[in-house]
Design a protein around this motif. Structure first.
Motif, PDB file in Angstrom:
ATOM      1  N   LEU A   1       9.411  16.119 -36.715  1.00  0.00           N
ATOM      2  CA  LEU A   1      10.127  16.378 -37.957  1.00  0.00           C
ATOM      3  C   LEU A   1      11.025  15.210 -38.343  1.00  0.00           C
ATOM      4  O   LEU A   1      11.030  14.766 -39.493  1.00  0.00           O
ATOM      5  N   PHE A   2      11.758  14.721 -37.371  1.00  0.00           N
ATOM      6  CA  PHE A   2      12.769  13.704 -37.640  1.00  0.00           C
ATOM      7  C   PHE A   2      12.158  12.410 -38.167  1.00  0.00           C
ATOM      8  O   PHE A   2      12.715  11.771 -39.060  1.00  0.00           O
ATOM      9  N   VAL A   3      11.018  11.997 -37.615  1.00  0.00           N
ATOM     10  CA  VAL A   3      10.422  10.712 -38.013  1.00  0.00           C
ATOM     11  C   VAL A   3       9.859  10.770 -39.433  1.00  0.00           C
ATOM     12  O   VAL A   3       9.601   9.723 -40.043  1.00  0.00           O
ATOM     13  N   GLY A   4       9.677  11.968 -39.970  1.00  0.00           N
ATOM     14  CA  GLY A   4       9.227  12.100 -41.354  1.00  0.00           C
ATOM     15  C   GLY A   4      10.350  12.472 -42.299  1.00  0.00           C
ATOM     16  O   GLY A   4      10.352  12.092 -43.477  1.00  0.00           O
ATOM     17  N   LEU A   5      11.339  13.214 -41.776  1.00  0.00           N
ATOM     18  CA  LEU A   5      12.416  13.717 -42.619  1.00  0.00           C
ATOM     19  C   LEU A   5      13.351  12.621 -43.108  1.00  0.00           C
ATOM     20  O   LEU A   5      13.734  12.593 -44.282  1.00  0.00           O
ATOM     21  N   ILE A   6      13.716  11.693 -42.227  1.00  0.00           N
ATOM     22  CA  ILE A   6      14.641  10.620 -42.620  1.00  0.00           C
ATOM     23  C   ILE A   6      14.035   9.709 -43.689  1.00  0.00           C
ATOM     24  O   ILE A   6      14.687   9.415 -44.695  1.00  0.00           O
ATOM     25  N   PRO A   7      12.787   9.250 -43.529  1.00  0.00           N
ATOM     26  CA  PRO A   7      12.183   8.473 -44.624  1.00  0.00           C
ATOM     27  C   PRO A   7      12.078   9.285 -45.914  1.00  0.00           C
ATOM     28  O   PRO A   7      12.251   8.735 -47.008  1.00  0.00           O
ATOM     29  N   TRP A   8      11.773  10.585 -45.774  1.00  0.00           N
ATOM     30  CA  TRP A   8      11.666  11.411 -46.976  1.00  0.00           C
ATOM     31  C   TRP A   8      13.014  11.515 -47.685  1.00  0.00           C
ATOM     32  O   TRP A   8      13.080  11.477 -48.919  1.00  0.00           O
ATOM     33  N   ASN A   9      14.105  11.668 -46.929  1.00  0.00           N
ATOM     34  CA  ASN A   9      15.429  11.775 -47.539  1.00  0.00           C
ATOM     35  C   ASN A   9      15.738  10.547 -48.390  1.00  0.00           C
ATOM     36  O   ASN A   9      16.287  10.659 -49.488  1.00  0.00           O
ATOM     37  N   PHE A  10      15.374   9.379 -47.877  1.00  0.00           N
ATOM     38  CA  PHE A  10      15.575   8.150 -48.655  1.00  0.00           C
ATOM     39  C   PHE A  10      14.769   8.193 -49.944  1.00  0.00           C
ATOM     40  O   PHE A  10      15.290   7.913 -51.029  1.00  0.00           O
ATOM     41  N   PHE A  11      13.507   8.555 -49.830  1.00  0.00           N
ATOM     42  CA  PHE A  11      12.644   8.592 -51.004  1.00  0.00           C
ATOM     43  C   PHE A  11      13.113   9.646 -52.004  1.00  0.00           C
ATOM     44  O   PHE A  11      13.191   9.386 -53.207  1.00  0.00           O
ATOM     45  N   GLY A  12      13.418  10.848 -51.492  1.00  0.00           N
ATOM     46  CA  GLY A  12      13.827  11.947 -52.376  1.00  0.00           C
ATOM     47  C   GLY A  12      15.094  11.631 -53.152  1.00  0.00           C
ATOM     48  O   GLY A  12      15.188  11.907 -54.353  1.00  0.00           O
TER      49      GLY A  12
END
Length: 259
Positions: free
Chosen positions: A67-78
Protein backbone atom coordinates in the motif's frame (compact mmCIF):
# COMPACT_ATOMS: atom_id res chain seq x y z
CA UNK A 1 9.12 26.24 -27.50
CA UNK A 2 12.85 26.87 -26.98
CA UNK A 3 12.20 30.58 -26.40
CA UNK A 4 9.54 29.69 -23.83
CA UNK A 5 11.95 27.39 -22.00
CA UNK A 6 14.56 30.17 -21.96
CA UNK A 7 12.01 32.63 -20.61
CA UNK A 8 11.00 30.26 -17.82
CA UNK A 9 14.67 29.68 -17.02
CA UNK A 10 15.16 33.43 -16.68
CA UNK A 11 12.46 33.40 -14.00
CA UNK A 12 14.06 30.51 -12.09
CA UNK A 13 14.56 32.68 -8.99
CA UNK A 14 10.85 33.39 -8.90
CA UNK A 15 10.11 29.67 -9.21
CA UNK A 16 12.45 28.91 -6.30
CA UNK A 17 10.82 31.67 -4.24
CA UNK A 18 7.31 30.33 -4.90
CA UNK A 19 8.42 26.78 -4.07
CA UNK A 20 9.86 27.91 -0.73
CA UNK A 21 6.73 29.88 0.08
CA UNK A 22 4.51 26.89 -0.72
CA UNK A 23 6.57 24.52 1.41
CA UNK A 24 6.75 26.93 4.34
CA UNK A 25 3.07 27.87 4.19
CA UNK A 26 1.69 24.34 3.83
CA UNK A 27 1.51 23.68 7.58
CA UNK A 28 2.40 27.17 8.82
CA UNK A 29 -0.48 27.56 11.28
CA UNK A 30 -0.37 24.00 12.65
CA UNK A 31 1.28 22.96 15.91
CA UNK A 32 3.26 20.05 14.46
CA UNK A 33 4.16 21.99 11.33
CA UNK A 34 6.32 20.12 8.80
CA UNK A 35 5.92 16.85 10.71
CA UNK A 36 2.54 16.48 9.01
CA UNK A 37 4.48 15.72 5.82
CA UNK A 38 5.32 12.37 7.41
CA UNK A 39 2.28 11.91 9.68
CA UNK A 40 -0.40 12.29 6.99
CA UNK A 41 0.68 9.33 4.82
CA UNK A 42 1.52 7.32 7.95
CA UNK A 43 -1.99 7.68 9.33
CA UNK A 44 -3.45 6.90 5.91
CA UNK A 45 -1.41 3.72 5.75
CA UNK A 46 -2.54 2.66 9.23
CA UNK A 47 -6.24 3.16 8.42
CA UNK A 48 -6.10 1.40 5.03
CA UNK A 49 -4.01 -1.44 6.46
CA UNK A 50 -6.51 -2.08 9.27
CA UNK A 51 -9.47 -1.99 6.88
CA UNK A 52 -7.97 -4.14 4.12
CA UNK A 53 -6.01 -6.53 6.33
CA UNK A 54 -8.56 -7.25 9.04
CA UNK A 55 -12.01 -6.13 7.84
CA UNK A 56 -12.08 -6.29 4.03
CA UNK A 57 -9.19 -8.69 3.67
CA UNK A 58 -7.29 -8.19 0.43
CA UNK A 59 -5.13 -11.29 0.73
CA UNK A 60 -2.02 -9.37 -0.35
CA UNK A 61 1.10 -10.41 1.54
CA UNK A 62 2.84 -7.57 3.41
CA UNK A 63 -0.10 -5.36 2.52
CA UNK A 64 1.17 -2.31 4.43
CA UNK A 65 4.33 -2.22 2.29
CA UNK A 66 2.36 -2.83 -0.92
CA UNK A 67 0.00 0.00 0.00
CA UNK A 68 2.65 2.47 1.06
CA UNK A 69 4.76 2.25 -2.11
CA UNK A 70 1.71 3.20 -4.18
CA UNK A 71 -0.05 5.56 -1.78
CA UNK A 72 2.75 8.11 -1.37
CA UNK A 73 3.27 8.61 -5.13
CA UNK A 74 -0.50 8.80 -5.54
CA UNK A 75 -0.78 11.50 -2.86
CA UNK A 76 1.69 13.64 -4.80
CA UNK A 77 -0.19 13.13 -8.04
CA UNK A 78 -3.64 13.63 -6.50
CA UNK A 79 -2.69 16.88 -4.78
CA UNK A 80 -0.96 18.17 -7.92
CA UNK A 81 -4.15 17.62 -9.92
CA UNK A 82 -6.92 18.50 -7.43
CA UNK A 83 -5.30 21.32 -5.43
CA UNK A 84 -3.02 22.29 -8.30
CA UNK A 85 -6.07 23.20 -10.37
CA UNK A 86 -6.35 26.39 -8.28
CA UNK A 87 -2.67 27.37 -8.44
CA UNK A 88 -3.37 30.10 -11.02
CA UNK A 89 -6.59 31.38 -9.47
CA UNK A 90 -4.92 31.62 -6.05
CA UNK A 91 -2.27 33.95 -7.47
CA UNK A 92 -4.79 36.44 -8.84
CA UNK A 93 -3.16 39.47 -7.21
CA UNK A 94 0.30 38.52 -8.45
CA UNK A 95 -0.93 37.99 -12.01
CA UNK A 96 -2.63 41.39 -12.10
CA UNK A 97 0.36 43.26 -10.69
CA UNK A 98 3.38 42.09 -12.67
CA UNK A 99 4.26 40.25 -15.84
CA UNK A 100 5.89 36.84 -15.69
CA UNK A 101 5.40 33.64 -17.71
CA UNK A 102 2.24 32.13 -16.22
CA UNK A 103 3.66 28.63 -16.61
CA UNK A 104 5.79 29.48 -13.59
CA UNK A 105 2.75 28.92 -11.35
CA UNK A 106 1.97 25.25 -12.13
CA UNK A 107 5.70 24.49 -12.36
CA UNK A 108 6.42 25.91 -8.91
CA UNK A 109 3.35 24.26 -7.34
CA UNK A 110 3.98 20.77 -8.73
CA UNK A 111 7.69 21.04 -7.91
CA UNK A 112 6.93 21.94 -4.30
CA UNK A 113 4.61 18.93 -4.02
CA UNK A 114 7.29 16.78 -5.65
CA UNK A 115 9.84 17.86 -3.03
CA UNK A 116 7.25 17.06 -0.37
CA UNK A 117 6.90 13.54 -1.85
CA UNK A 118 10.67 13.03 -1.85
CA UNK A 119 10.75 13.86 1.86
CA UNK A 120 7.85 11.51 2.50
CA UNK A 121 9.75 8.69 0.79
CA UNK A 122 11.97 8.70 3.87
CA UNK A 123 9.05 7.03 5.67
CA UNK A 124 8.96 4.28 3.04
CA UNK A 125 12.65 3.47 3.43
CA UNK A 126 12.35 3.57 7.23
CA UNK A 127 9.41 1.13 6.99
CA UNK A 128 11.39 -1.17 4.68
CA UNK A 129 14.29 -1.09 7.14
CA UNK A 130 12.22 -1.64 10.30
CA UNK A 131 10.23 -4.52 8.79
CA UNK A 132 13.42 -5.97 7.27
CA UNK A 133 11.57 -6.23 3.98
CA UNK A 134 14.71 -5.21 2.16
CA UNK A 135 15.44 -3.56 -1.18
CA UNK A 136 17.05 -4.45 -4.49
CA UNK A 137 19.88 -1.91 -5.01
CA UNK A 138 19.91 -2.48 -8.78
CA UNK A 139 16.14 -2.01 -9.09
CA UNK A 140 16.41 1.08 -6.89
CA UNK A 141 18.53 2.77 -9.56
CA UNK A 142 15.37 3.05 -11.68
CA UNK A 143 13.42 4.87 -8.96
CA UNK A 144 14.56 8.41 -9.93
CA UNK A 145 13.48 7.73 -13.53
CA UNK A 146 9.99 6.69 -12.42
CA UNK A 147 9.76 9.76 -10.19
CA UNK A 148 10.69 12.05 -13.08
CA UNK A 149 8.10 10.39 -15.32
CA UNK A 150 5.43 10.92 -12.66
CA UNK A 151 6.53 14.53 -12.21
CA UNK A 152 6.16 15.16 -15.96
CA UNK A 153 2.70 13.56 -15.96
CA UNK A 154 1.52 15.52 -12.91
CA UNK A 155 2.89 18.77 -14.33
CA UNK A 156 1.14 18.27 -17.66
CA UNK A 157 -2.25 17.63 -16.05
CA UNK A 158 -1.76 20.49 -13.58
CA UNK A 159 -1.06 22.89 -16.45
CA UNK A 160 -4.20 21.72 -18.21
CA UNK A 161 -6.61 21.88 -15.26
CA UNK A 162 -5.18 25.07 -13.70
CA UNK A 163 -5.68 26.93 -17.00
CA UNK A 164 -9.25 25.65 -17.42
CA UNK A 165 -10.16 26.41 -13.79
CA UNK A 166 -9.68 30.13 -14.49
CA UNK A 167 -12.66 29.93 -16.85
CA UNK A 168 -14.62 27.21 -15.08
CA UNK A 169 -14.22 27.56 -11.31
CA UNK A 170 -16.34 24.51 -10.50
CA UNK A 171 -13.64 22.34 -12.03
CA UNK A 172 -11.63 22.51 -8.79
CA UNK A 173 -14.48 20.88 -6.86
CA UNK A 174 -15.26 18.39 -9.60
CA UNK A 175 -11.64 17.27 -9.62
CA UNK A 176 -11.81 16.71 -5.86
CA UNK A 177 -14.54 14.13 -6.46
CA UNK A 178 -12.94 12.62 -9.55
CA UNK A 179 -9.64 12.34 -7.71
CA UNK A 180 -11.19 9.93 -5.19
CA UNK A 181 -12.66 7.75 -7.95
CA UNK A 182 -9.38 7.92 -9.88
CA UNK A 183 -7.49 6.51 -6.92
CA UNK A 184 -9.73 3.44 -6.73
CA UNK A 185 -9.29 2.91 -10.46
CA UNK A 186 -5.53 2.75 -9.94
CA UNK A 187 -3.94 -0.49 -8.63
CA UNK A 188 -2.94 0.90 -5.22
CA UNK A 189 -5.24 -1.06 -2.90
CA UNK A 190 -5.20 -4.16 -5.09
CA UNK A 191 -2.89 -5.92 -7.52
CA UNK A 192 -3.62 -5.72 -11.22
CA UNK A 193 -3.99 -9.53 -11.25
CA UNK A 194 -7.06 -9.16 -9.00
CA UNK A 195 -8.89 -7.22 -11.74
CA UNK A 196 -11.00 -9.41 -14.09
CA UNK A 197 -9.36 -9.66 -17.52
CA UNK A 198 -12.29 -8.02 -19.29
CA UNK A 199 -11.83 -4.88 -17.17
CA UNK A 200 -8.04 -4.65 -17.26
CA UNK A 201 -8.16 -2.78 -20.56
CA UNK A 202 -9.80 0.09 -18.67
CA UNK A 203 -6.74 0.38 -16.45
CA UNK A 204 -4.60 0.87 -19.56
CA UNK A 205 -6.40 4.17 -20.19
CA UNK A 206 -5.32 5.35 -16.74
CA UNK A 207 -1.97 7.17 -17.12
CA UNK A 208 -1.16 6.47 -13.47
CA UNK A 209 -1.41 2.69 -13.86
CA UNK A 210 2.07 2.14 -15.39
CA UNK A 211 3.58 4.65 -12.96
CA UNK A 212 2.23 2.88 -9.87
CA UNK A 213 3.15 -0.52 -11.33
CA UNK A 214 6.72 0.69 -11.77
CA UNK A 215 6.91 1.84 -8.15
CA UNK A 216 5.54 -1.53 -7.01
CA UNK A 217 7.98 -3.48 -9.16
CA UNK A 218 10.94 -1.58 -7.68
CA UNK A 219 9.98 -1.33 -4.01
CA UNK A 220 7.50 -4.14 -3.36
CA UNK A 221 8.51 -6.90 -5.77
CA UNK A 222 12.16 -5.73 -5.63
CA UNK A 223 12.55 -6.20 -9.37
CA UNK A 224 13.81 -4.05 -12.21
CA UNK A 225 10.69 -2.47 -13.77
CA UNK A 226 9.62 -3.81 -17.14
CA UNK A 227 10.79 -1.72 -20.09
CA UNK A 228 7.24 -1.80 -21.50
CA UNK A 229 5.91 -0.28 -18.28
CA UNK A 230 8.50 2.50 -18.26
CA UNK A 231 7.99 3.27 -21.94
CA UNK A 232 4.20 3.39 -21.56
CA UNK A 233 4.48 5.71 -18.56
CA UNK A 234 7.09 7.91 -20.26
CA UNK A 235 5.17 8.26 -23.52
CA UNK A 236 1.88 9.02 -21.77
CA UNK A 237 3.56 11.56 -19.50
CA UNK A 238 5.28 13.32 -22.41
CA UNK A 239 2.08 13.50 -24.49
CA UNK A 240 0.07 14.90 -21.58
CA UNK A 241 2.78 17.48 -20.80
CA UNK A 242 2.83 18.59 -24.44
CA UNK A 243 -0.97 18.95 -24.47
CA UNK A 244 -0.89 20.78 -21.13
CA UNK A 245 1.64 23.33 -22.39
CA UNK A 246 -0.28 23.98 -25.62
CA UNK A 247 -3.63 24.44 -23.87
CA UNK A 248 -2.14 26.61 -21.12
CA UNK A 249 -0.37 28.87 -23.61
CA UNK A 250 -3.51 29.30 -25.70
CA UNK A 251 -5.86 30.25 -22.87
CA UNK A 252 -3.47 32.18 -20.59
CA UNK A 253 -3.76 35.32 -22.71
CA UNK A 254 -7.08 36.23 -21.09
CA UNK A 255 -6.19 35.30 -17.50
CA UNK A 256 -6.17 38.91 -16.30
CA UNK A 257 -9.64 39.62 -17.71
CA UNK A 258 -11.12 36.42 -16.31
CA UNK A 259 -9.58 36.87 -12.87
Amino acid sequence: MISKIKEIYNYREMIVSLIKRELRGKYKASVLGFLWTFLNPLFQMIVYTIVFSYILRSGIEHFSIFLFVGLIPWNFFGISVASGSACVVNQENLIKKIYFPRLVLPISYVTSMFINMLLTFIVIFVALFITRYGINPVALLFLPLVMIIEYVLALGICMLVSALTVYFRDLEYILGILNMAWMYLTPILYTIDMVPKEFRILLNFNPMTPVILAYQQILYYKKIPQIETLMQAGILGSIILFIGIIVFEKVQKNFVEEL
